[in-house]
Design an enzyme around this catalytic site. Structure first.
Site, mmCIF file in Angstrom:
data_model
loop_
_atom_site.group_PDB
_atom_site.id
_atom_site.type_symbol
_atom_site.label_atom_id
_atom_site.label_comp_id
_atom_site.label_asym_id
_atom_site.label_seq_id
_atom_site.Cartn_x
_atom_site.Cartn_y
_atom_site.Cartn_z
ATOM 1 N N LEU A 108 65.448 29.175 31.375
ATOM 2 C CA LEU A 108 66.364 28.231 30.729
ATOM 3 C C LEU A 108 65.835 26.800 30.753
ATOM 4 O O LEU A 108 65.209 26.367 31.711
ATOM 5 C CB LEU A 108 67.733 28.295 31.415
ATOM 6 C CG LEU A 108 68.398 29.669 31.373
ATOM 7 C CD1 LEU A 108 69.761 29.627 32.070
ATOM 8 C CD2 LEU A 108 68.559 30.166 29.938
ATOM 9 N N HIS B 266 68.737 25.493 25.901
ATOM 10 C CA HIS B 266 69.772 26.473 26.260
ATOM 11 C C HIS B 266 70.988 25.756 26.854
ATOM 12 O O HIS B 266 72.128 26.103 26.568
ATOM 13 C CB HIS B 266 69.256 27.444 27.328
ATOM 14 C CG HIS B 266 68.050 28.238 26.920
ATOM 15 N ND1 HIS B 266 66.829 28.081 27.513
ATOM 16 C CD2 HIS B 266 67.894 29.203 25.972
ATOM 17 C CE1 HIS B 266 65.963 28.928 26.970
ATOM 18 N NE2 HIS B 266 66.573 29.613 26.035
HETATM 19 P P1 AMP Z 1 65.810 32.165 23.570
HETATM 20 O O1 AMP Z 1 66.014 32.208 25.054
HETATM 21 O O2 AMP Z 1 64.502 31.567 23.159
HETATM 22 O O3 AMP Z 1 66.119 33.469 22.895
HETATM 23 O O4 AMP Z 1 66.894 31.154 23.028
HETATM 24 C C1 AMP Z 1 68.263 31.341 23.267
HETATM 25 C C2 AMP Z 1 69.051 30.410 22.402
HETATM 26 O O5 AMP Z 1 68.694 29.062 22.712
HETATM 27 C C3 AMP Z 1 68.778 30.608 20.904
HETATM 28 O O6 AMP Z 1 69.997 30.499 20.208
HETATM 29 C C4 AMP Z 1 67.865 29.466 20.588
HETATM 30 O O7 AMP Z 1 67.941 29.051 19.234
HETATM 31 C C5 AMP Z 1 68.394 28.391 21.511
HETATM 32 N N1 AMP Z 1 67.384 27.359 21.736
HETATM 33 C C6 AMP Z 1 66.110 27.543 22.157
HETATM 34 N N2 AMP Z 1 65.453 26.366 22.194
HETATM 35 C C7 AMP Z 1 66.336 25.425 21.778
HETATM 36 C C8 AMP Z 1 66.262 24.022 21.578
HETATM 37 N N3 AMP Z 1 65.160 23.334 21.819
HETATM 38 N N4 AMP Z 1 67.362 23.377 21.136
HETATM 39 C C9 AMP Z 1 68.513 24.069 20.871
HETATM 40 N N5 AMP Z 1 68.646 25.383 21.031
HETATM 41 C C10 AMP Z 1 67.572 26.060 21.480
#
Ligand code: AMP
Length: 293
Positions: A34, A38
């Site tokens: 995280l 996140h």
């Molecule tokens: P992940 O753990 O990469 O699957 O991401 C989980 C959630 O966090 C997804 O909805 C991503 O789009 C969101 N997320 C990842 N990086 C960012 C970021 N830099 N800004 C906003 N949301 C993010």
């Protein structure tokens, strides 16, 4: 806070919250490791919902055979500490066989949209995403589920999935959180050394330049794409995979740009690490972040 590993336990906890306590549930699906991106989703979930569930599951079905599933960063202890600080109620961290029991054989494919942009280089990726999100939504049945604009295509696909299959969850999409340099925060940034991270910030600079050019009247998609391409080319450590200019809702490729919201999406390699980022121009005036299925 409770860490839940079993699907059945997660379902029954969520059912009690909904039925007996009539409280709203927000779900933030993640693959762990995280970071601030996140946590911005968790913060908004905390603000909007009575009960917050964060799922942590590195989903194998969304990784291609030559991708980084084995090496993807995992640190549930650290994630748990962070989520405790954010007052999260439940972490749902199922082992593989809970999500994909033996003989698992049902996949969800959001046709059309899944083949575009990222889907061209990562066939099967969005089938894996749509499948795992369907399982999570069915397990938790949240009132709201929170996603980042960082993965713009994923957000569009999930909204379509929720609409098409009548999931009773409102999808909330929140802005991309960035480093001071402009680099979009991502778990995969951990693969980059400090110099590479600095170089990677060219991606956001390139997107901003295209947005500026659009605002100054350049409405030719090819020319905007060229601005992105030539800016990224100034940074030898970064290799552009694609830049695409598409309708932000349908992901259809555009040539001549009008007044509708437009997504400029980029994928680029820094060393072996593939990063994605995007910018929206002409964002709809109304609150475009939330869409009811
Ligand atoms: P992940 O753990 O990469 O699957 O991401 C989980 C959630 O966090 C997804 O909805 C991503 O789009 C969101 N997320 C990842 N990086 C960012 C970021 N830099 N800004 C906003 N949301 C993010």
């Amino acid at each position: 806070m409770e860490i839940i590993n079993r699907r059945q336990r997660m379902s029954s906890v969520a059912r009690k919250i909904r039925r007996d306590q009539d409280r709203s549930i927000g779900l933030v699906p993640t693959m762990g490791a995280l970071h601030e991106g996140h946590l911005s989703l968790v913060r908004e979930a905390r603000r909007m919902c009575d009960v917050v569930v964060v799922s942590v599951f590195v989903n194998p079905t969304q990784f291609g055979p030559s991708e980084d599933f084995e090496h993807y960063p995992r640190d549930l202890t650290k994630d748990t500490a962070l989520l405790t600080d954010y007052n999260v109620d439940y972490i749902f961290a199922p082992p593989m066989e809970e999500m994909y029991p033996k003989d698992f054989s049902t996949y969800v494919n959001v046709g059309g949209l899944s083949k575009l942009l990222e889907g061209e280089t990562r066939p099967g990726h969005f089938r894996g995403v749509a499948t795992v999100i369907s399982i999570l939504l069915n397990t938790v049945r949240p009132d709201f589920a929170f996603f980042g604009q960082k993965d713009a295509q994923q957000a569009v696909i999930i909204k379509r999935l929720v609409r098409d299959l009548a999931f009773d969850t409102e999808i909330v999409v929140l802005p991309t959180v960035r480093e001071d340099s402009g680099l979009a925060i991502s778990s995969r940034n951990l693969y980059l050394d400090a110099e590479e991270q600095e170089s990677a910030s060219v991606i956001h600079r390139a997107l901003k330049q295209a947005k500026e050019a659009y605002k100054k009247g350049e409405h030719h998609a090819g020319k905007l794409a060229n601005i992105v391409r030539t800016t990224i080319e100034t940074e030898p450590r970064v290799r552009l995979d694609y830049v695409s200019i598409v309708d932000a809702e349908t992901l259809d490729k555009l040539d001549k740009l009008d007044e509708r919201p437009i997504l400029i999406a980029v994928a680029a390699y820094v060393g072996k690490t593939r990063l994605i980022d995007n910018i929206v121009v002409n964002k709809a005036k109304k609150d475009a972040a939330t869409s009811k299925s």
